[in-house]
Design a protein around this motif. Structure first.
Motif, PDB file in Angstrom:
ATOM      1  N   ARG A 316      48.314  41.449  38.362  1.00  0.00           N
ATOM      2  CA  ARG A 316      47.806  40.087  38.280  1.00  0.00           C
ATOM      3  C   ARG A 316      48.941  39.064  38.168  1.00  0.00           C
ATOM      4  O   ARG A 316      49.832  39.194  37.360  1.00  0.00           O
ATOM      5  CB  ARG A 316      46.883  39.968  37.051  1.00  0.00           C
ATOM      6  N   GLU A 346      42.911  40.837  44.197  1.00  0.00           N
ATOM      7  CA  GLU A 346      41.879  40.438  43.254  1.00  0.00           C
ATOM      8  C   GLU A 346      41.141  39.245  43.845  1.00  0.00           C
ATOM      9  O   GLU A 346      41.569  38.647  44.839  1.00  0.00           O
ATOM     10  CB  GLU A 346      42.464  40.078  41.894  1.00  0.00           C
ATOM     11  N   GLU A 348      40.722  36.163  42.852  1.00  0.00           N
ATOM     12  CA  GLU A 348      41.404  34.872  42.872  1.00  0.00           C
ATOM     13  C   GLU A 348      42.384  34.780  44.033  1.00  0.00           C
ATOM     14  O   GLU A 348      42.536  33.729  44.648  1.00  0.00           O
ATOM     15  CB  GLU A 348      42.116  34.630  41.539  1.00  0.00           C
ATOM     16  N   GLU A 453      45.096  28.130  32.576  1.00  0.00           N
ATOM     17  CA  GLU A 453      44.449  29.051  31.650  1.00  0.00           C
ATOM     18  C   GLU A 453      45.417  29.374  30.517  1.00  0.00           C
ATOM     19  O   GLU A 453      46.545  29.783  30.752  1.00  0.00           O
ATOM     20  CB  GLU A 453      44.050  30.330  32.384  1.00  0.00           C
ATOM     21  N   GLU A 462      41.077  42.228  29.846  1.00  0.00           N
ATOM     22  CA  GLU A 462      41.485  41.419  30.992  1.00  0.00           C
ATOM     23  C   GLU A 462      40.308  41.137  31.922  1.00  0.00           C
ATOM     24  O   GLU A 462      40.237  40.079  32.539  1.00  0.00           O
ATOM     25  CB  GLU A 462      42.608  42.124  31.764  1.00  0.00           C
ATOM     26  N   GLU A 463      39.386  42.086  32.015  1.00  0.00           N
ATOM     27  CA  GLU A 463      38.216  41.870  32.863  1.00  0.00           C
ATOM     28  C   GLU A 463      37.428  40.652  32.407  1.00  0.00           C
ATOM     29  O   GLU A 463      36.933  39.866  33.225  1.00  0.00           O
ATOM     30  CB  GLU A 463      37.325  43.112  32.832  1.00  0.00           C
ATOM     31  N   THR A 465      38.676  37.998  30.640  1.00  0.00           N
ATOM     32  CA  THR A 465      39.439  36.774  30.898  1.00  0.00           C
ATOM     33  C   THR A 465      39.390  36.407  32.369  1.00  0.00           C
ATOM     34  O   THR A 465      39.291  35.229  32.730  1.00  0.00           O
ATOM     35  CB  THR A 465      40.901  36.934  30.448  1.00  0.00           C
ATOM     36  N   ARG A 466      39.441  37.418  33.237  1.00  0.00           N
ATOM     37  CA  ARG A 466      39.384  37.149  34.676  1.00  0.00           C
ATOM     38  C   ARG A 466      38.019  36.582  35.065  1.00  0.00           C
ATOM     39  O   ARG A 466      37.912  35.627  35.838  1.00  0.00           O
ATOM     40  CB  ARG A 466      39.674  38.433  35.441  1.00  0.00           C
ATOM     41  N   ARG A 467      36.958  37.155  34.493  1.00  0.00           N
ATOM     42  CA  ARG A 467      35.610  36.674  34.799  1.00  0.00           C
ATOM     43  C   ARG A 467      35.433  35.240  34.304  1.00  0.00           C
ATOM     44  O   ARG A 467      34.883  34.391  35.018  1.00  0.00           O
ATOM     45  CB  ARG A 467      34.581  37.595  34.154  1.00  0.00           C
ATOM     46  N   GLY A 470      37.173  32.785  36.513  1.00  0.00           N
ATOM     47  CA  GLY A 470      36.402  32.600  37.737  1.00  0.00           C
ATOM     48  C   GLY A 470      35.204  31.699  37.529  1.00  0.00           C
ATOM     49  O   GLY A 470      34.893  30.834  38.369  1.00  0.00           O
ATOM     50  N   THR A 491      48.361  30.446  34.642  1.00  0.00           N
ATOM     51  CA  THR A 491      48.226  30.944  33.278  1.00  0.00           C
ATOM     52  C   THR A 491      49.488  30.600  32.503  1.00  0.00           C
ATOM     53  O   THR A 491      50.592  30.923  32.937  1.00  0.00           O
ATOM     54  CB  THR A 491      48.012  32.462  33.258  1.00  0.00           C
TER      55      THR A 491
END
Length: 647
Positions: A316, A346, A348, A453, A462-463, A465-467, A470, A491
């Motif tokens: 990432r 990913e 993003e 972010e 991390e899943e 934070t990524r969601r 988004g 970030t």
């Protein structure tokens, strides 16, 4: 009979469709594979024809396996003389899960021990291990306390046999097949459409696409191996099944694939590798390979086609979003009416292309989770024509807060003439980010968003934070009615060596914004900061109001925004001091944008403290805004807080 057919995670539902096409009476998706009911021939059909399966497995035995002794005993109960000759070789691959047996290599070793011990007792000879090309390859799966021992008929099915050379990160052939199938390539090819990979690497997507279009089945180079293993593996139970499985005709030497298939990359050695692979696969004449970059991308001919691509990616934020944006822009220019199937590191990164995906699929390239974006039309549709996609609960909360903030700021913005401002700053703890709005000062006065972010605590997956990021970006896009390509996401976290600052992209896209009477250039994508600190606006406004007729010194000048405000406020002279040549050039461009040039507006590349110690100039106002952190080895110190002092 019941079979389990393994595949890479993310390909399960495609594999179900393929198994049904191969004759399975029933197939259902499982984790990293599919369960299938069918006749004895089904594993051989998988070995010969499947584009998606990882292995073709013929089950020999299933038994309880609470511990390693039960595993040994279960393997020992099989009569291995029916499967392995006296001079035969073997190999065992294993996957394990659950508390009983936790080490896959140990489990494989215990199965091998059971076979060797039995053969030694029966014949006095010990079979040899050959991990490359054994006469008998076994696959062991231990799940939930049960073991399944199967014959692996053909080894790793992603190895088609044509690969002669590969790049730094080659794409497995079965994953390439999934990218093509999700993109609808068989239908596009049947209608005479074209295939293009603008970043083709060693040619995996193109070669798989050419073979798919030519209706060549991947089992040609596995057919003899599957027959050999079946004959040695189980003459009593399934030897006749292999005989009933029809074999394909040899590949024609002059395979004709009358499709426009093209690929490009910027490196000649990579194109040479792709050419060797295409020749090995027998499709070199069907693929046009060129050394070129995205800027010069052009369609291969037909008006309709499919773009497939596997752009570079890493962990990432280690990949280059600018490259993805460049890819999207090049495709929209070259093939706006084509469809696309893009495998990105990913979501993003995929969204950075600006392409509008109708479907997004999670796939795994080895252990790395990727996002496959399927776009029915590269050029997209007008926003008015696009169906509204409802926001999820979290995104809706963010959108509501953004709208509330905009209502509160409306009167102030109108009174002060503010075009650049912070609209959100971690107002909702779960969505910890700052959202800044930048509006172009010139027509068409487009709105850009800068989303920073804040680094999440280490205990937040991390899943999640990524969601959440988004969802926040989706909310921003809806509230401000801006496309994804005009939203910069970053970030803020300390990197290696404590660094917070650095270059991210190479997009080189500047926009001009207005602050009071000054015009300023900002860059939202290439750096952590944009070139304009919005929270310092009141101090710069005071500087503009107090600078008329005065000589102003700006230490740690950065991009010169304070110098510009002093200059448009009527300063007799400005002197901007900074250690960075890049920032001084930027400051010079900002001054020139406001017609503030000449000897009255000096730019000095120097360490601020050394400049103060050596300079003999006289100044009425000194503006000092030192950075809180600096990576520069030339910097002698760093200071915090912004100050302005009258001298």
């Amino acid at each position: 009979m019941r079979f389990f057919v393994p595949c890479a995670k993310g390909l399960e539902y495609l594999l179900v469709d393929e198994l049904q096409a191969l004759g399975a009476s029933r197939a259902t998706a499982a984790v990293a594979g599919a369960n299938a009911d069918g006749e004895d021939e089904l594993p051989y059909r998988v070995a010969l024809w499947s584009r998606l399966a990882s292995r073709a497995l013929w089950p020999l035995a299933e038994f309880p396996c609470p511990d390693e002794q039960a595993l040994y005993d279960g393997a020992a109960r099989i009569d291995w003389s029916q499967h392995l000759g006296e001079e035969g070789t073997l190999a065992v691959d294993a996957t394990v899960s659950g508390p009983g047996i936790t080490h896959a290599r140990f489990a494989a070793l215990r199965v091998k021990d059971a076979i060797v011990d039995q053969c030694r007792q029966q014949t006095g000879q010990r079979p040899s291990v050959d991990t490359e090309d054994p006469d008998l390859r076994l696959n062991l799966s231990v799940r939930k306390g049960r073991a399944t021992l199967s014959v692996d008929l053909a080894g790793p099915l992603h190895r088609r046999g044509w690969r002669q050379a590969q790049g730094e990160a080659p794409l497995k052939e079965n994953l390439a097949a999934a990218v093509l199938l999700r993109g609808g390539w068989p239908a596009v090819a049947a209608e005479g459409g074209a295939l293009m990979d603008p970043m083709c690497g060693s040619g995996t997507l193109l070669i798989e696409g050419a073979l798919m279009a030519a209706t060549w089945r991947r089992g040609l180079q596995r057919h003899g191996l599957a027959r050999r293993r079946a004959g040695r593996a189980s003459t009593a139970r399934c030897g006749s099944a292999c005989a009933r499985t029809p074999g394909p005709a040899p590949m024609p030497a002059g395979l004709r694939c009358n499709r426009a298939i093209s690929g490009a990359t910027t490196m000649r050695r990579v194109i040479a590798a792709a050419q060797r692979n295409a020749e090995s696969a027998g499709v070199a004449h069907a693929i046009d390979l060129q050394v070129t970059d995205l800027v010069h991308l052009s369609p291969p001919g037909p008006a309709q086609g499919l773009v497939v691509c596997n752009p570079p990616y890493d962990q990432r934020l280690a990949a280059d979003p600018a490259l993805y944006r460049q890819l999207g822009e090049a495709l929209r220019h070259a093939v706006p009416d084509w469809s696309a199937s893009i495998l990105a590191g990913e979501r993003e990164l995929g969204f950075a292309t600006g392409l509008r995906a109708s479907k997004t699929y999670a796939m795994f390239n080895g252990a790395l989770e990727c996002a496959l974006l399927v776009c029915p039309r590269v050029g997209g549709r007008d926003r008015a024509d696009a169906p509204a996609r409802p926001l999820g609960e979290g995104a809706q909360m963010v959108a509501n807060r953004l709208r509330k903030n905009l209502r509160k700021l409306k009167a102030w913005r109108a009174r002060e003439g503010v075009d650049c401002f912070r609209a959100y700053d971690a107002d909702l703890p779960e969505y910890s980010a700052a959202v800044d709005v930048y509006t172009e000062a010139v027509e068409p006065r487009r709105v850009f968003l800068h989303v920073q972010e804040y680094a999440a605590p280490a205990d937040i997956p991390e899943e999640d934070t990524r969601r959440r990021l988004g969802e926040l970006v989706r909310a921003c896009a809806e509230v401000f009615d801006v496309p994804r390509e005009r939203i910069a996401t970053k970030t803020r976290s300390r990197g290696k060596g404590g660094s917070k600052y650095g270059r991210f992209d190479q997009r080189g896209e500047f926009i001009t914004v207005r602050e009071g009477q000054a015009l300023l250039r900002v860059n939202l994508f290439d750096y952590l900061d944009t070139g304009l600190f919005l929270d310092h606006r009141p101090l710069r406004a005071r500087l503009a109001a107090e600078s008329a007729g005065k000589h102003v010194l700006n230490l740690f000048a950065y991009t010169g925004a304070a110098s510009v405000q002093a200059a448009v406020g009527g300063a007799a002279s400005t002197t901007s001091v900074d250690l960075s040549a890049t920032y001084l050039q930027w400051a010079g461009e900002n001054l020139a944008l406001n017609d503030c040039t000449g000897p009255s507006h000096r730019l000095v590349q120097a360490d601020a403290l050394r400049f103060v110690e050596s300079d003999r100039g006289h100044y009425d106002l000194v503006f000092c805004d030192p950075p809180t952190f600096s990576n520069s080895a030339r910097a002698t110190t760093s200071m915090s807080s912004a100050t302005m002092c009258a001298c």
